[in-house]
Design an enzyme around this catalytic site. Structure first.
Site, PDB file in Angstrom:
ATOM      1  N   ARG A  52       0.886  -1.164   0.001  1.00 25.49           N
ATOM      2  CA  ARG A  52      -0.096   0.169   0.095  1.00 25.49           C
ATOM      3  C   ARG A  52       1.161   1.425   0.078  1.00 25.49           C
ATOM      4  O   ARG A  52       1.840   1.304   0.652  1.00 25.49           O
ATOM      5  CB  ARG A  52      -0.894  -0.215   1.316  1.00 25.49           C
ATOM      6  CG  ARG A  52      -1.961   0.883   1.409  1.00 25.49           C
ATOM      7  CD  ARG A  52      -2.948   0.718   2.753  1.00 25.49           C
ATOM      8  NE  ARG A  52      -3.762  -0.366   2.368  1.00 25.49           N
ATOM      9  CZ  ARG A  52      -3.859  -1.111   3.202  1.00 25.49           C
ATOM     10  NH1 ARG A  52      -3.400  -1.193   4.465  1.00 25.49           N
ATOM     11  NH2 ARG A  52      -4.597  -2.330   2.988  1.00 25.49           N
ATOM     12  N   ASP A  70       4.826  -4.523   6.479  1.00 30.12           N
ATOM     13  CA  ASP A  70       3.408  -4.917   7.355  1.00 30.12           C
ATOM     14  C   ASP A  70       3.619  -6.307   7.779  1.00 30.12           C
ATOM     15  O   ASP A  70       3.596  -7.326   6.720  1.00 30.12           O
ATOM     16  CB  ASP A  70       2.347  -4.395   6.574  1.00 30.12           C
ATOM     17  CG  ASP A  70       0.923  -4.626   7.241  1.00 30.12           C
ATOM     18  OD1 ASP A  70       0.752  -5.806   7.476  1.00 30.12           O
ATOM     19  OD2 ASP A  70       0.483  -3.389   7.553  1.00 30.12           O
ATOM     20  N   GLU A 110      -4.797 -14.074   9.320  1.00 32.92           N
ATOM     21  CA  GLU A 110      -3.788 -13.409   8.026  1.00 32.92           C
ATOM     22  C   GLU A 110      -2.464 -13.691   8.410  1.00 32.92           C
ATOM     23  O   GLU A 110      -1.760 -14.125   7.756  1.00 32.92           O
ATOM     24  CB  GLU A 110      -4.218 -12.126   7.726  1.00 32.92           C
ATOM     25  CG  GLU A 110      -3.575 -11.502   6.539  1.00 32.92           C
ATOM     26  CD  GLU A 110      -3.890 -10.048   6.482  1.00 32.92           C
ATOM     27  OE1 GLU A 110      -3.171  -9.631   5.332  1.00 32.92           O
ATOM     28  OE2 GLU A 110      -4.861  -9.475   7.142  1.00 32.92           O
ATOM     29  N   ASP A 153      -2.663  -6.486  13.678  1.00 35.02           N
ATOM     30  CA  ASP A 153      -3.215  -4.839  13.872  1.00 35.02           C
ATOM     31  C   ASP A 153      -3.930  -5.042  15.291  1.00 35.02           C
ATOM     32  O   ASP A 153      -4.517  -6.013  15.614  1.00 35.02           O
ATOM     33  CB  ASP A 153      -4.029  -4.387  12.819  1.00 35.02           C
ATOM     34  CG  ASP A 153      -3.398  -4.676  11.503  1.00 35.02           C
ATOM     35  OD1 ASP A 153      -2.413  -3.871  11.106  1.00 35.02           O
ATOM     36  OD2 ASP A 153      -4.094  -5.266  10.555  1.00 35.02           O
ATOM     37  N   ASP A 206      -6.768  -9.855  12.680  1.00 33.20           N
ATOM     38  CA  ASP A 206      -5.978 -10.411  11.471  1.00 33.20           C
ATOM     39  C   ASP A 206      -4.969 -11.457  12.072  1.00 33.20           C
ATOM     40  O   ASP A 206      -3.960 -11.850  11.101  1.00 33.20           O
ATOM     41  CB  ASP A 206      -5.158  -9.310  10.672  1.00 33.20           C
ATOM     42  CG  ASP A 206      -5.949  -8.161  10.056  1.00 33.20           C
ATOM     43  OD1 ASP A 206      -7.306  -8.860   9.816  1.00 33.20           O
ATOM     44  OD2 ASP A 206      -5.662  -7.059  10.006  1.00 33.20           O
TER      45      ASP A 206
END
Length: 177
Positions: free
Chosen positions: A23, A103, A123, A107, A120
């Site tokens: 991002r 990253d 993930e 989070d 997450d």
């Protein structure tokens, strides 16, 4: 690399462990830099996702990056209060192109009423297997979750009373808003 000055703009680039760009935030106004940290603000900032999707941030957000801690903090200033989005991530580096970090999926979100949520985890576990996060990175990230929760619980750094007001007011002065 020349350190950006107060009022200048930098781009922020978030990567994944495998080196792929995740991002990008186009224009973050620098509010303060020190030897180990940078404070900035995003306000209607263009964000580009790795798949090319683009969107603009809806509200002002104070961003905090550190060269020693494995997290960064985004304090979103909303009508109902400040919400924090904390990314478990590598310490940042700054080059001619952008402020950059990796990253690591995990989070912590802190709501205006103080509720905290670890997000997450699935993930993180998936990417850890796919990208082969080393054991030392896993240990460092889990230790930094503890540090971050301590900061939240004890109102340290960006979670301290008045912090957001000080930096948001500085942004308004610099941007003449």
């Amino acid at each position: 690399m020349r350190v950006p000055r107060e009022g200048e703009f930098v781009s922020i680039q978030s990567y994944k462990h495998d080196g792929n760009l995740h991002r990008t935030w186009r224009d973050t106004m620098v509010l303060k830099t020190s030897e180990y940290s940078m404070i900035g603000v995003n306000d209607h900032t263009l964000v580009t996702e790795s798949d090319g999707r683009r969107w603009v941030t809806r509200e002002p957000a104070i961003v905090y990056f550190h060269k020693k801690y494995w997290f960064n903090i985004i304090a979103m200033i909303r009508e109902k209060g400040v919400s924090y989005y904390c990314n478990l991530a590598s310490p940042y580096l700054l080059d001619e192109e952008a402020l950059k970090y990796i990253d690591y999926d995990l989070d912590i979100k802190v709501f205006p009423d103080g509720e905290k949520r670890l997000l997450d985890v699935d993930e993180y576990e998936l990417h850890s297997k796919i990208m082969g996060y080393p054991d030392d990175i896993d240990f460092i990230l889990k230790e930094n979750v503890k540090i971050l929760v301590d900061w939240i619980n004890n109102e340290k750094g960006p979670f301290s009373p008045g912090y957001i007001d000080i930096w948001y007011n500085r942004y308004k002065q610099l941007s003449q808003k």
